[in-house]
Design a protein around this motif. Sequence first.
Motif, PDB file in Angstrom:
ATOM      1  N   ARG A 257       6.524   0.021  -8.566  1.00 30.31           N
ATOM      2  CA  ARG A 257       5.562   1.026  -8.092  1.00 30.31           C
ATOM      3  C   ARG A 257       4.152   0.635  -8.507  1.00 30.31           C
ATOM      4  O   ARG A 257       3.201   0.785  -7.742  1.00 30.31           O
ATOM      5  CB  ARG A 257       5.928   2.395  -8.656  1.00 30.31           C
ATOM      6  CG  ARG A 257       4.973   3.509  -8.213  1.00 30.31           C
ATOM      7  CD  ARG A 257       5.438   4.865  -8.675  1.00 30.31           C
ATOM      8  NE  ARG A 257       6.723   5.232  -8.102  1.00 30.31           N
ATOM      9  CZ  ARG A 257       7.360   6.374  -8.353  1.00 30.31           C
ATOM     10  NH1 ARG A 257       6.833   7.244  -9.205  1.00 30.31           N
ATOM     11  NH2 ARG A 257       8.519   6.634  -7.774  1.00 30.31           N
ATOM     12  N   ARG A 258       4.010   0.147  -9.732  1.00 33.34           N
ATOM     13  CA  ARG A 258       2.700  -0.284 -10.220  1.00 33.34           C
ATOM     14  C   ARG A 258       2.216  -1.497  -9.434  1.00 33.34           C
ATOM     15  O   ARG A 258       1.021  -1.614  -9.125  1.00 33.34           O
ATOM     16  CB  ARG A 258       2.792  -0.618 -11.714  1.00 33.34           C
ATOM     17  CG  ARG A 258       1.481  -1.120 -12.328  1.00 33.34           C
ATOM     18  CD  ARG A 258       0.373  -0.121 -12.162  1.00 33.34           C
ATOM     19  NE  ARG A 258      -0.843  -0.606 -12.774  1.00 33.34           N
ATOM     20  CZ  ARG A 258      -2.048  -0.091 -12.563  1.00 33.34           C
ATOM     21  NH1 ARG A 258      -2.167   0.930 -11.716  1.00 33.34           N
ATOM     22  NH2 ARG A 258      -3.106  -0.566 -13.170  1.00 33.34           N
ATOM     23  N   GLN A 259       3.128  -2.388  -9.101  1.00 31.83           N
ATOM     24  CA  GLN A 259       2.759  -3.561  -8.315  1.00 31.83           C
ATOM     25  C   GLN A 259       2.263  -3.157  -6.936  1.00 31.83           C
ATOM     26  O   GLN A 259       1.269  -3.694  -6.440  1.00 31.83           O
ATOM     27  CB  GLN A 259       3.957  -4.505  -8.183  1.00 31.83           C
ATOM     28  CG  GLN A 259       4.288  -5.269  -9.441  1.00 31.83           C
ATOM     29  CD  GLN A 259       5.397  -6.275  -9.225  1.00 31.83           C
ATOM     30  OE1 GLN A 259       6.230  -6.121  -8.332  1.00 31.83           O
ATOM     31  NE2 GLN A 259       5.415  -7.309 -10.045  1.00 31.83           N
ATOM     32  N   ASP A 260       2.943  -2.206  -6.314  1.00 31.27           N
ATOM     33  CA  ASP A 260       2.522  -1.734  -4.993  1.00 31.27           C
ATOM     34  C   ASP A 260       1.134  -1.104  -5.057  1.00 31.27           C
ATOM     35  O   ASP A 260       0.300  -1.315  -4.171  1.00 31.27           O
ATOM     36  CB  ASP A 260       3.527  -0.713  -4.446  1.00 31.27           C
ATOM     37  CG  ASP A 260       4.862  -1.346  -4.083  1.00 31.27           C
ATOM     38  OD1 ASP A 260       4.908  -2.582  -3.952  1.00 31.27           O
ATOM     39  OD2 ASP A 260       5.851  -0.602  -3.942  1.00 31.27           O
ATOM     40  N   GLN A 261       0.896  -0.326  -6.114  1.00 31.82           N
ATOM     41  CA  GLN A 261      -0.402   0.307  -6.278  1.00 31.82           C
ATOM     42  C   GLN A 261      -1.492  -0.743  -6.465  1.00 31.82           C
ATOM     43  O   GLN A 261      -2.570  -0.655  -5.871  1.00 31.82           O
ATOM     44  CB  GLN A 261      -0.383   1.250  -7.482  1.00 31.82           C
ATOM     45  CG  GLN A 261      -1.729   1.936  -7.738  1.00 31.82           C
ATOM     46  CD  GLN A 261      -1.691   2.824  -8.966  1.00 31.82           C
ATOM     47  OE1 GLN A 261      -0.625   3.170  -9.470  1.00 31.82           O
ATOM     48  NE2 GLN A 261      -2.861   3.190  -9.459  1.00 31.82           N
ATOM     49  N   ARG A 262      -1.212  -1.732  -7.289  1.00 31.32           N
ATOM     50  CA  ARG A 262      -2.204  -2.787  -7.545  1.00 31.32           C
ATOM     51  C   ARG A 262      -2.469  -3.599  -6.287  1.00 31.32           C
ATOM     52  O   ARG A 262      -3.628  -3.950  -6.002  1.00 31.32           O
ATOM     53  CB  ARG A 262      -1.708  -3.706  -8.663  1.00 31.32           C
ATOM     54  CG  ARG A 262      -2.689  -4.805  -9.027  1.00 31.32           C
ATOM     55  CD  ARG A 262      -3.990  -4.250  -9.572  1.00 31.32           C
ATOM     56  NE  ARG A 262      -3.849  -3.816 -10.947  1.00 31.32           N
ATOM     57  CZ  ARG A 262      -4.795  -3.184 -11.623  1.00 31.32           C
ATOM     58  NH1 ARG A 262      -5.935  -2.875 -11.019  1.00 31.32           N
ATOM     59  NH2 ARG A 262      -4.596  -2.832 -12.879  1.00 31.32           N
ATOM     60  N   ARG A 263      -1.436  -3.872  -5.519  1.00 32.01           N
ATOM     61  CA  ARG A 263      -1.634  -4.605  -4.261  1.00 32.01           C
ATOM     62  C   ARG A 263      -2.512  -3.809  -3.297  1.00 32.01           C
ATOM     63  O   ARG A 263      -3.393  -4.363  -2.645  1.00 32.01           O
ATOM     64  CB  ARG A 263      -0.277  -4.910  -3.613  1.00 32.01           C
ATOM     65  CG  ARG A 263       0.499  -6.020  -4.287  1.00 32.01           C
ATOM     66  CD  ARG A 263       1.873  -6.192  -3.664  1.00 32.01           C
ATOM     67  NE  ARG A 263       2.622  -7.258  -4.307  1.00 32.01           N
ATOM     68  CZ  ARG A 263       2.588  -8.526  -3.943  1.00 32.01           C
ATOM     69  NH1 ARG A 263       1.842  -8.887  -2.916  1.00 32.01           N
ATOM     70  NH2 ARG A 263       3.297  -9.435  -4.578  1.00 32.01           N
ATOM     71  N   ALA A 264      -2.286  -2.513  -3.224  1.00 31.19           N
ATOM     72  CA  ALA A 264      -3.100  -1.661  -2.352  1.00 31.19           C
ATOM     73  C   ALA A 264      -4.550  -1.665  -2.812  1.00 31.19           C
ATOM     74  O   ALA A 264      -5.487  -1.703  -1.993  1.00 31.19           O
ATOM     75  CB  ALA A 264      -2.545  -0.240  -2.345  1.00 31.19           C
ATOM     76  N   GLU A 265      -4.764  -1.646  -4.120  1.00 31.29           N
ATOM     77  CA  GLU A 265      -6.123  -1.682  -4.658  1.00 31.29           C
ATOM     78  C   GLU A 265      -6.799  -3.014  -4.331  1.00 31.29           C
ATOM     79  O   GLU A 265      -7.998  -3.052  -4.024  1.00 31.29           O
ATOM     80  CB  GLU A 265      -6.080  -1.470  -6.173  1.00 31.29           C
ATOM     81  CG  GLU A 265      -5.663  -0.064  -6.578  1.00 31.29           C
ATOM     82  CD  GLU A 265      -5.374   0.056  -8.065  1.00 31.29           C
ATOM     83  OE1 GLU A 265      -5.369  -0.993  -8.757  1.00 31.29           O
ATOM     84  OE2 GLU A 265      -5.142   1.186  -8.538  1.00 31.29           O
TER      85      GLU A 265
END
Length: 202
Positions: free
Chosen positions: A5-13
């Motif tokens: 989930r954190r990886q997905d958030q960071r990718r979106a950022e």
Amino acid sequence: MARPRRQDQRRAELVAAAREAVLERGMLGLRLRDVAERAGLSSGAVLYYYPTLTGLLEEVQRAAVERFCDLRSAAVAAHTDPRRRLLAMIGSGLPSGPDDELCTLLYELGTIARRDPAYAARHIDLFGRQVAIYTGILEAGAAAGAFTLAADALTIARNLVVLEDGYGLHLVQAVAPIDVATAEQTIRAYASLATGCDLGEL
């Protein structure tokens, strides 16, 4: 290792940061460091999520293409009359001016399609999807008796998209040689001739 989930958030950022960097610097002057600074990360940290700047920008392009096509589809879906659908499609295809972020982003990313097959493929997909929407409108209008097509629907559809692209490229320039209203009126005039329907009356 970061959780999914954190990886997905960071990718979106990172996609958001890359989008901002492209809009500010343009593709020709863009560096990995520009994206990293906007994301508040080191260049190495960016590469952890996207091993190459090219890969990150491909994701920016994918998101921009999806958003643009979704907006156009929604504009058309708001109408049932083929003539209104055609006008809605034309109206949704032009940038509002130099400050139109989505269209500017697509044009910037399109500059490297000539050299990179991955970018070219998505650029071709964008063209094809827009042509398909126009083709569907034209064929449905002809079947309903609203249009009398001067050529096959596919040819007219391609011409309409090319006209949008050509005028749009001028409209996002710092000093545009033509305004949005004139560009739209000119495209409508071609569409009227191509469909045998005076769209100006609408």
